[in-house]
Design a protein around this motif. Structure first.
Motif, mmCIF file in Angstrom:
data_model
loop_
_atom_site.group_PDB
_atom_site.id
_atom_site.type_symbol
_atom_site.label_atom_id
_atom_site.label_comp_id
_atom_site.label_asym_id
_atom_site.label_seq_id
_atom_site.Cartn_x
_atom_site.Cartn_y
_atom_site.Cartn_z
ATOM 1 N N ALA A 12 0.868 -1.212 0.100
ATOM 2 C CA ALA A 12 0.033 -0.028 -0.137
ATOM 3 C C ALA A 12 1.134 1.241 -0.096
ATOM 4 O O ALA A 12 1.883 1.056 0.792
ATOM 5 N N PRO A 13 0.614 2.089 -0.719
ATOM 6 C CA PRO A 13 1.467 3.348 -0.884
ATOM 7 C C PRO A 13 1.304 4.426 0.425
ATOM 8 O O PRO A 13 0.379 4.615 0.963
ATOM 9 N N GLY A 14 2.657 4.656 0.754
ATOM 10 C CA GLY A 14 2.708 5.329 2.002
ATOM 11 C C GLY A 14 2.130 6.719 2.066
ATOM 12 O O GLY A 14 1.796 7.314 3.250
ATOM 13 N N ASP A 15 1.743 7.303 1.036
ATOM 14 C CA ASP A 15 1.035 8.563 0.814
ATOM 15 C C ASP A 15 -0.233 8.567 0.987
ATOM 16 O O ASP A 15 -0.936 9.493 0.763
ATOM 17 N N ARG A 16 -0.801 7.365 1.038
ATOM 18 C CA ARG A 16 -2.183 7.122 1.008
ATOM 19 C C ARG A 16 -2.766 6.529 2.505
ATOM 20 O O ARG A 16 -2.998 5.320 2.159
ATOM 21 N N ASP A 18 -5.481 6.283 3.751
ATOM 22 C CA ASP A 18 -6.815 5.848 3.758
ATOM 23 C C ASP A 18 -6.465 4.116 3.046
ATOM 24 O O ASP A 18 -7.244 3.178 3.353
ATOM 25 N N VAL A 19 -5.584 4.175 2.021
ATOM 26 C CA VAL A 19 -5.312 2.942 1.570
ATOM 27 C C VAL A 19 -4.666 2.128 2.299
ATOM 28 O O VAL A 19 -4.934 0.658 2.385
ATOM 29 N N VAL A 20 -3.953 2.648 3.137
ATOM 30 C CA VAL A 20 -3.140 1.586 4.086
ATOM 31 C C VAL A 20 -4.047 1.259 5.109
ATOM 32 O O VAL A 20 -4.065 -0.193 5.530
ATOM 33 N N SER A 26 -7.822 -5.879 4.882
ATOM 34 C CA SER A 26 -8.065 -6.925 3.612
ATOM 35 C C SER A 26 -7.924 -8.226 3.876
ATOM 36 O O SER A 26 -8.423 -9.139 3.003
ATOM 37 N N GLY A 27 -7.675 -8.691 5.083
ATOM 38 C CA GLY A 27 -7.166 -10.186 5.098
ATOM 39 C C GLY A 27 -5.983 -10.375 4.695
ATOM 40 O O GLY A 27 -5.594 -11.896 4.956
ATOM 41 N N ALA A 28 -4.984 -9.722 4.277
ATOM 42 C CA ALA A 28 -3.654 -10.204 3.988
ATOM 43 C C ALA A 28 -3.060 -10.300 5.314
ATOM 44 O O ALA A 28 -3.366 -9.863 6.259
ATOM 45 N N ASP A 29 -2.108 -11.237 5.369
ATOM 46 C CA ASP A 29 -1.261 -11.750 6.294
ATOM 47 C C ASP A 29 -0.324 -10.673 6.895
ATOM 48 O O ASP A 29 -0.298 -10.346 8.142
ATOM 49 N N VAL A 30 0.221 -9.720 6.103
ATOM 50 C CA VAL A 30 1.188 -8.998 6.293
ATOM 51 C C VAL A 30 0.963 -7.558 5.356
ATOM 52 O O VAL A 30 0.421 -7.584 4.174
ATOM 53 N N VAL A 31 0.809 -6.283 5.931
ATOM 54 C CA VAL A 31 0.712 -5.277 4.928
ATOM 55 C C VAL A 31 2.091 -4.569 4.737
ATOM 56 O O VAL A 31 2.786 -4.320 5.772
ATOM 57 N N ILE A 32 2.564 -4.291 3.666
ATOM 58 C CA ILE A 32 3.827 -3.510 3.438
ATOM 59 C C ILE A 32 3.587 -1.942 2.947
ATOM 60 O O ILE A 32 3.088 -2.046 1.973
#
Length: 275
Positions: A12-16, A18-20, A26-32
């Motif tokens: 997910a982009p660090g400048d967003r 809301d998206v982070v 989302s159900g992802a195991d890890v968010v980058i």
């Protein structure tokens, strides 16, 4: 001690912010959180500040781990030590010395060097074994493809295998695959994941939530694989040493160890620890 085996990493982009936040749900195991390629040059400082704010509070129990792909040394200095940071991903690493430098700036922080050039691949093992803070390594295939001039995807298979071997030799977990860039081609993603699993990868990074279920399904053991593994482990309990199953399959210690890994993955747990 056991820990959840991650199979999906979502960028997910660090400048967003809301998206982070959505990525964390989302159900992802890890968010980058990405401070590198996904962020325009004039947004880098904002992305760093927004990410620091996100990670300043303690992570909630059971919350998805947050990794950050940094862009510059300033990112490392701003984020190291923040309670919500689980790992730093280090782009374009080519030498062990770079890993030592970052480890000194971020003591105690888990690190994942990214191999994105021919030189990085040549030094894969020395990078993987560079420092106790290195918990994983991974490929950056877009940059690697450009560096090598590779036109066909299979041209990266030697580099992929080199990365898998380096991780294992350094006592790290199997690396996750690099992202699949076409978010609409789920069939192509599936085929690529199956190929990557055959090369020894475990899990994959994604750039869109719709990719997550495909990755999860591709890397989970099938019911048939689980049944076969259970049969092998049960047979090994009854008889020590090498043996043959009724269907003719030969079973020795290596086969039993592989079967146990399959069952552990089916339960999504692994033994924690680097070595």
């Amino acid at each position: 001690m056991t820990a959840l085996t991650p199979l999906t990493w979502l960028y997910a982009p660090g400048d967003r912010p809301d998206v982070v936040r959505k990525a964390c749900e989302s159900g992802a195991d890890v968010v980058i959180v990405d401070l590198e390629d996904a962020v325009a040059p004039d947004r880098k400082e904002y992305a760093r500040a927004a990410t620091a704010e996100l990670l300043s509070g303690p992570a909630d129990a059971g919350a998805v781990p947050v990794h950050v792909r940094v862009h510059a040394e300033a990112d490392v200095l701003a984020l190291a030590g923040l309670p919500g940071l689980a790992e730093l991903r280090l782009p374009k690493i080519t030498h062990a010395a770079s890993v030592h430098h970052i480890a000194a700036l971020a003591p105690g922080v888990a690190l994942c060097p990214l191999l994105e050039s021919a030189l990085g691949i040549e030094h894969a093992y020395s990078v993987a074994a560079a420092h106790p803070q290195v918990r994983s390594i991974a490929l950056g295939e877009a940059d690697l493809r450009a560096d090598l001039g590779v036109r066909d995807d299979t041209g990266l298979d030697w580099s992929r295998s080199r990365t898998v071997v380096a991780a294992r030799a350094a006592g790290l977990a199997p690396p996750a695959q690099s992202v699949f860039p076409d978010v609409r081609d789920l069939g192509g993603l599936w085929a690529s994941c199956v190929h990557g699993r055959g090369l020894g990868f475990l899990g994959r990074a994604a750039i869109h939530p719709r990719q997550l279920p495909v990755i999860e399904r591709a890397f989970r053991p099938t019911p048939q694989e689980i049944e076969a593994a259970q049969e092998i482990v049960e047979a090994a309990r009854k008889e020590a040493g090498a043996l043959a199953l009724p269907d003719g399959r030969f079973v020795d210690a290596a086969v039993v160890a592989s079967a146990r890994r399959t069952l552990a993955l089916a339960g999504r747990t692994v033994v924690a620890g680097r070595r």
